[in-house]
Write a protein that holds these residues in place. Sequence first.
Motif, PDB file in Angstrom:
ATOM      1  N   ALA A 156       0.801  -1.225   0.000  1.00  0.00           N
ATOM      2  CA  ALA A 156       0.000   0.000   0.000  1.00  0.00           C
ATOM      3  C   ALA A 156       0.834   1.276   0.000  1.00  0.00           C
ATOM      4  O   ALA A 156       0.576   2.195  -0.779  1.00  0.00           O
ATOM      5  N   HIS A 157       1.842   1.365   0.869  1.00  0.00           N
ATOM      6  CA  HIS A 157       2.598   2.615   0.985  1.00  0.00           C
ATOM      7  C   HIS A 157       3.354   2.927  -0.307  1.00  0.00           C
ATOM      8  O   HIS A 157       3.313   4.050  -0.807  1.00  0.00           O
ATOM      9  N   GLY A 158       4.031   1.914  -0.843  1.00  0.00           N
ATOM     10  CA  GLY A 158       4.784   2.115  -2.092  1.00  0.00           C
ATOM     11  C   GLY A 158       3.873   2.518  -3.234  1.00  0.00           C
ATOM     12  O   GLY A 158       4.208   3.392  -4.051  1.00  0.00           O
TER      13      GLY A 158
ATOM     14  N   THR B 151       6.465 -11.057 -13.401  1.00  0.00           N
ATOM     15  CA  THR B 151       6.492  -9.592 -13.347  1.00  0.00           C
ATOM     16  C   THR B 151       5.608  -9.033 -14.442  1.00  0.00           C
ATOM     17  O   THR B 151       5.622  -9.527 -15.570  1.00  0.00           O
ATOM     18  N   GLU B 152       4.832  -8.010 -14.114  1.00  0.00           N
ATOM     19  CA  GLU B 152       3.974  -7.354 -15.099  1.00  0.00           C
ATOM     20  C   GLU B 152       4.297  -5.867 -15.146  1.00  0.00           C
ATOM     21  O   GLU B 152       4.425  -5.224 -14.102  1.00  0.00           O
ATOM     22  N   LEU B 153       4.419  -5.336 -16.368  1.00  0.00           N
ATOM     23  CA  LEU B 153       4.601  -3.904 -16.574  1.00  0.00           C
ATOM     24  C   LEU B 153       3.206  -3.315 -16.778  1.00  0.00           C
ATOM     25  O   LEU B 153       2.480  -3.719 -17.688  1.00  0.00           O
ATOM     26  N   VAL B 154       2.795  -2.381 -15.891  1.00  0.00           N
ATOM     27  CA  VAL B 154       1.426  -1.866 -15.916  1.00  0.00           C
ATOM     28  C   VAL B 154       1.408  -0.360 -15.703  1.00  0.00           C
ATOM     29  O   VAL B 154       2.374   0.228 -15.210  1.00  0.00           O
ATOM     30  N   ILE B 155       0.272   0.252 -16.072  1.00  0.00           N
ATOM     31  CA  ILE B 155      -0.010   1.629 -15.674  1.00  0.00           C
ATOM     32  C   ILE B 155      -1.356   1.616 -14.939  1.00  0.00           C
ATOM     33  O   ILE B 155      -2.217   0.786 -15.239  1.00  0.00           O
ATOM     34  N   PRO B 156      -1.541   2.517 -13.961  1.00  0.00           N
ATOM     35  CA  PRO B 156      -2.832   2.570 -13.266  1.00  0.00           C
ATOM     36  C   PRO B 156      -3.894   3.125 -14.204  1.00  0.00           C
ATOM     37  O   PRO B 156      -3.679   4.137 -14.854  1.00  0.00           O
ATOM     38  N   LYS B 157      -5.022   2.441 -14.307  1.00  0.00           N
ATOM     39  CA  LYS B 157      -6.079   2.889 -15.222  1.00  0.00           C
ATOM     40  C   LYS B 157      -7.255   3.480 -14.460  1.00  0.00           C
ATOM     41  O   LYS B 157      -7.898   4.411 -14.919  1.00  0.00           O
ATOM     42  N   ALA B 158      -7.552   2.955 -13.281  1.00  0.00           N
ATOM     43  CA  ALA B 158      -8.646   3.490 -12.455  1.00  0.00           C
ATOM     44  C   ALA B 158      -8.257   3.318 -10.996  1.00  0.00           C
ATOM     45  O   ALA B 158      -7.893   2.228 -10.574  1.00  0.00           O
ATOM     46  N   VAL B 159      -8.316   4.418 -10.254  1.00  0.00           N
ATOM     47  CA  VAL B 159      -7.962   4.397  -8.835  1.00  0.00           C
ATOM     48  C   VAL B 159      -9.192   4.767  -8.024  1.00  0.00           C
ATOM     49  O   VAL B 159      -9.773   5.834  -8.226  1.00  0.00           O
ATOM     50  N   GLN B 160      -9.606   3.876  -7.127  1.00  0.00           N
ATOM     51  CA  GLN B 160     -10.752   4.157  -6.251  1.00  0.00           C
ATOM     52  C   GLN B 160     -10.213   4.571  -4.892  1.00  0.00           C
ATOM     53  O   GLN B 160      -9.316   3.926  -4.355  1.00  0.00           O
ATOM     54  N   ARG B 161     -10.774   5.666  -4.359  1.00  0.00           N
ATOM     55  CA  ARG B 161     -10.335   6.166  -3.054  1.00  0.00           C
ATOM     56  C   ARG B 161     -11.501   6.163  -2.070  1.00  0.00           C
ATOM     57  O   ARG B 161     -12.645   6.293  -2.462  1.00  0.00           O
ATOM     58  N   HIS B 162     -11.168   6.043  -0.797  1.00  0.00           N
ATOM     59  CA  HIS B 162     -12.175   6.145   0.252  1.00  0.00           C
ATOM     60  C   HIS B 162     -12.735   7.562   0.219  1.00  0.00           C
ATOM     61  O   HIS B 162     -11.966   8.530   0.146  1.00  0.00           O
ATOM     62  N   PRO B 163     -14.062   7.733   0.246  1.00  0.00           N
ATOM     63  CA  PRO B 163     -14.644   9.072   0.075  1.00  0.00           C
ATOM     64  C   PRO B 163     -14.243  10.077   1.155  1.00  0.00           C
ATOM     65  O   PRO B 163     -14.164  11.266   0.869  1.00  0.00           O
ATOM     66  N   LEU B 164     -13.959   9.626   2.355  1.00  0.00           N
ATOM     67  CA  LEU B 164     -13.592  10.560   3.423  1.00  0.00           C
ATOM     68  C   LEU B 164     -12.100  10.559   3.710  1.00  0.00           C
ATOM     69  O   LEU B 164     -11.466  11.611   3.755  1.00  0.00           O
ATOM     70  N   LYS B 165     -11.530   9.378   3.888  1.00  0.00           N
ATOM     71  CA  LYS B 165     -10.104   9.289   4.231  1.00  0.00           C
ATOM     72  C   LYS B 165      -9.190   9.574   3.044  1.00  0.00           C
ATOM     73  O   LYS B 165      -8.024   9.890   3.217  1.00  0.00           O
TER      74      LYS B 165
ATOM     75  N   THR C 199      -7.877   7.487   1.218  1.00  0.00           N
ATOM     76  CA  THR C 199      -6.900   6.415   1.049  1.00  0.00           C
ATOM     77  C   THR C 199      -7.297   5.594  -0.183  1.00  0.00           C
ATOM     78  O   THR C 199      -8.458   5.583  -0.584  1.00  0.00           O
ATOM     79  N   ILE C 200      -6.330   4.927  -0.774  1.00  0.00           N
ATOM     80  CA  ILE C 200      -6.593   4.133  -1.976  1.00  0.00           C
ATOM     81  C   ILE C 200      -7.239   2.824  -1.564  1.00  0.00           C
ATOM     82  O   ILE C 200      -6.698   2.082  -0.734  1.00  0.00           O
TER      83      ILE C 200
END
Length: 197
Positions: free
Chosen positions: A46-48, A69-83, A85-86
């Motif tokens: 999580a931290h990294g 090993t997979e080479l990836v890019i982030p496509k959709a990031v969901q975050r906690h609505p209040l905190k 955090t990812i």
Amino acid sequence: MSEVKLSAALRDTFGKGSARQARRDALTPGVIYGHGTDPKHVNVEAHGLMMALKTPNVLLSLDIAGGGTELVIPKAVQRHPLKRTISHVDFLIVKKGEKVTVEVPVVTEGELAAGGNLLETLLTTISVETEATHIPTEITVSIEGLEAGAAVHASDLKLPAGTTLAVDGETAVLQVVAPQAEEPAAEAEGETAGAEA
């Protein structure tokens, strides 16, 4: 752009309970998809991941325990609505030399011409097609000396080599507007004077 290496592990439990447990263990649930492969459900440190995602369109090398090993890019990031955090990330598999379409932040530099003009930002990001392993972190545009009525269109942006627009070149990105006149205040004073009489 250099790639960020993160450790991950395949997960075989799903649902809110397992996601909560992963977060308690300082892991972020995610799914890896693309290139016709079956989706891989993973937990990523999580931290990294949080630090890496501070860079838009970051290229990640996920070292998956027991899964290569997979080479990836982030496509959709969901975050906690209040905190904020990812809580979950969708990763898209990319290959070196492959083109991808991504949103890149537009950053301004310089000062507008004197006279109190205002810069109106119409687009904070611009959609471009670029090589997956060379995604620009930002596109800088100079607003030095621009006067009221001036506009910057997508075609005016200086893109890095190998990067092309994925939007119409006539799309307005920024425009300079003259300061508003002080008329509303004068009207208010007239109303007050009328009320006193």
